[in-house]
Motif scaffolding. Structure first.
Motif, PDB file in Angstrom:
ATOM      1  N   GLN A  78     -58.990 -79.881 -29.733  1.00 53.06           N
ATOM      2  CA  GLN A  78     -58.843 -79.498 -31.128  1.00 53.06           C
ATOM      3  C   GLN A  78     -57.808 -78.405 -31.246  1.00 53.06           C
ATOM      4  N   ALA A  79     -56.754 -78.717 -31.962  1.00 52.85           N
ATOM      5  CA  ALA A  79     -55.700 -77.744 -32.224  1.00 52.85           C
ATOM      6  C   ALA A  79     -56.021 -76.998 -33.513  1.00 52.85           C
ATOM      7  N   PRO A  80     -55.462 -75.801 -33.693  1.00 47.48           N
ATOM      8  CA  PRO A  80     -55.736 -75.023 -34.910  1.00 47.48           C
ATOM      9  C   PRO A  80     -55.393 -75.812 -36.162  1.00 47.48           C
ATOM     10  N   GLY A  81     -56.329 -75.864 -37.079  1.00 48.22           N
ATOM     11  CA  GLY A  81     -56.098 -76.538 -38.343  1.00 48.22           C
ATOM     12  C   GLY A  81     -56.140 -78.049 -38.282  1.00 48.22           C
ATOM     13  N   LYS A  82     -56.510 -78.596 -37.116  1.00 50.25           N
ATOM     14  CA  LYS A  82     -56.539 -80.050 -36.972  1.00 50.25           C
ATOM     15  C   LYS A  82     -57.929 -80.521 -36.600  1.00 50.25           C
ATOM     16  N   GLU A  83     -58.126 -81.827 -36.775  1.00 48.33           N
ATOM     17  CA  GLU A  83     -59.406 -82.421 -36.409  1.00 48.33           C
ATOM     18  C   GLU A  83     -59.490 -82.566 -34.887  1.00 48.33           C
ATOM     19  N   ARG A  84     -60.715 -82.649 -34.399  1.00 51.36           N
ATOM     20  CA  ARG A  84     -60.919 -82.885 -32.980  1.00 51.36           C
ATOM     21  C   ARG A  84     -60.369 -84.264 -32.627  1.00 51.36           C
ATOM     22  N   GLU A  85     -59.683 -84.344 -31.491  1.00 54.86           N
ATOM     23  CA  GLU A  85     -58.982 -85.566 -31.105  1.00 54.86           C
ATOM     24  C   GLU A  85     -59.435 -86.024 -29.721  1.00 54.86           C
ATOM     25  N   PHE A  86     -59.710 -87.306 -29.600  1.00 56.74           N
ATOM     26  CA  PHE A  86     -60.026 -87.889 -28.293  1.00 56.74           C
ATOM     27  C   PHE A  86     -58.810 -87.782 -27.383  1.00 56.74           C
ATOM     28  N   VAL A  87     -59.041 -87.434 -26.125  1.00 60.63           N
ATOM     29  CA  VAL A  87     -57.956 -87.342 -25.145  1.00 60.63           C
ATOM     30  C   VAL A  87     -58.113 -88.401 -24.055  1.00 60.63           C
ATOM     31  N   ALA A  88     -59.289 -88.430 -23.421  1.00 59.84           N
ATOM     32  CA  ALA A  88     -59.491 -89.360 -22.305  1.00 59.84           C
ATOM     33  C   ALA A  88     -60.976 -89.546 -22.072  1.00 59.84           C
ATOM     34  N   SER A  89     -61.316 -90.689 -21.482  1.00 60.51           N
ATOM     35  CA  SER A  89     -62.704 -90.940 -21.116  1.00 60.51           C
ATOM     36  C   SER A  89     -62.764 -91.736 -19.830  1.00 60.51           C
ATOM     37  N   ILE A  90     -63.914 -91.636 -19.172  1.00 64.85           N
ATOM     38  CA  ILE A  90     -64.133 -92.355 -17.928  1.00 64.85           C
ATOM     39  C   ILE A  90     -65.589 -92.785 -17.877  1.00 64.85           C
ATOM     40  N   THR A  91     -65.829 -94.045 -17.525  1.00 66.88           N
ATOM     41  CA  THR A  91     -67.198 -94.541 -17.446  1.00 66.88           C
ATOM     42  C   THR A  91     -67.907 -93.944 -16.238  1.00 66.88           C
ATOM     43  N   TRP A  92     -69.235 -94.121 -16.222  1.00 68.36           N
ATOM     44  CA  TRP A  92     -70.006 -93.495 -15.150  1.00 68.36           C
ATOM     45  C   TRP A  92     -69.633 -94.047 -13.792  1.00 68.36           C
ATOM     46  N   ARG A  93     -69.198 -95.336 -13.770  1.00 69.63           N
ATOM     47  CA  ARG A  93     -68.764 -95.910 -12.499  1.00 69.63           C
ATOM     48  C   ARG A  93     -67.312 -95.565 -12.189  1.00 69.63           C
ATOM     49  N   GLY A  94     -66.610 -95.057 -13.171  1.00 68.13           N
ATOM     50  CA  GLY A  94     -65.199 -94.769 -12.980  1.00 68.13           C
ATOM     51  C   GLY A  94     -64.310 -95.993 -13.075  1.00 68.13           C
ATOM     52  N   ASP A  95     -64.864 -97.098 -13.563  1.00 65.84           N
ATOM     53  CA  ASP A  95     -64.102 -98.344 -13.560  1.00 65.84           C
ATOM     54  C   ASP A  95     -63.357 -98.601 -14.848  1.00 65.84           C
ATOM     55  N   GLN A  96     -63.647 -97.814 -15.866  1.00 66.10           N
ATOM     56  CA  GLN A  96     -62.902 -97.956 -17.124  1.00 66.10           C
ATOM     57  C   GLN A  96     -62.448 -96.572 -17.566  1.00 66.10           C
TER      58      GLN A  96
END
Length: 117
Positions: A39-57
């Motif tokens: 979240q940057a100042p004055g901006k909405e929270r933004e998705f950056v990255a994700s990883i599944t529990w297995r690490g496969d996605q």
């Protein structure tokens, strides 16, 4: 309950690198998907990255593809975000999250990343 603590933020020049860590305690993250948002100042929270529990996605927002890498070490109950070739627009507070069932239920307090031009 899962407690998440981010670290590794700081001030870096354009083109520099940082490695963020998200250490979990309380319960294991081994069966949980994990994500980084910012979240940057004055901006909405933004998705950056994700990883599944297995690490496969693994998923990234387009703006960080090729520059950021998410990874996890379930034995250490920790998730990482390697950030290379940083740009001023990457300046934000970075938060990590963990799922409980199908939704992200736990969030850390965030770590500040500032990229100077």
């Amino acid at each position: 309950q899962v407690q998440l603590v981010e670290s590794g933020g700081g001030l870096v020049q354009t083109g520099g690198s940082l490695r963020l860590s998200c250490a979990a305690s309380g319960r294991t993250i081994a069966v949980r998907d994990m994500a980084w948002v910012r979240q940057a100042p004055g901006k909405e929270r933004e998705f950056v990255a994700s990883i599944t529990w297995r690490g496969d996605q693994i998923k990234y927002v387009d703006s960080v593809k090729g520059r950021f890498t998410i990874s996890r070490d379930n034995a250490k109950n920790t998730v990482y975000l390697q950030m290379n070739n940083l740009k001023p627009e990457d300046t934000a507070v970075y938060y990590c999250g963990a799922t409980e069932g199908p939704r992200y239920a736990y969030w850390g307090q965030g770590t500040q990343v500032t990229v100077s031009s």
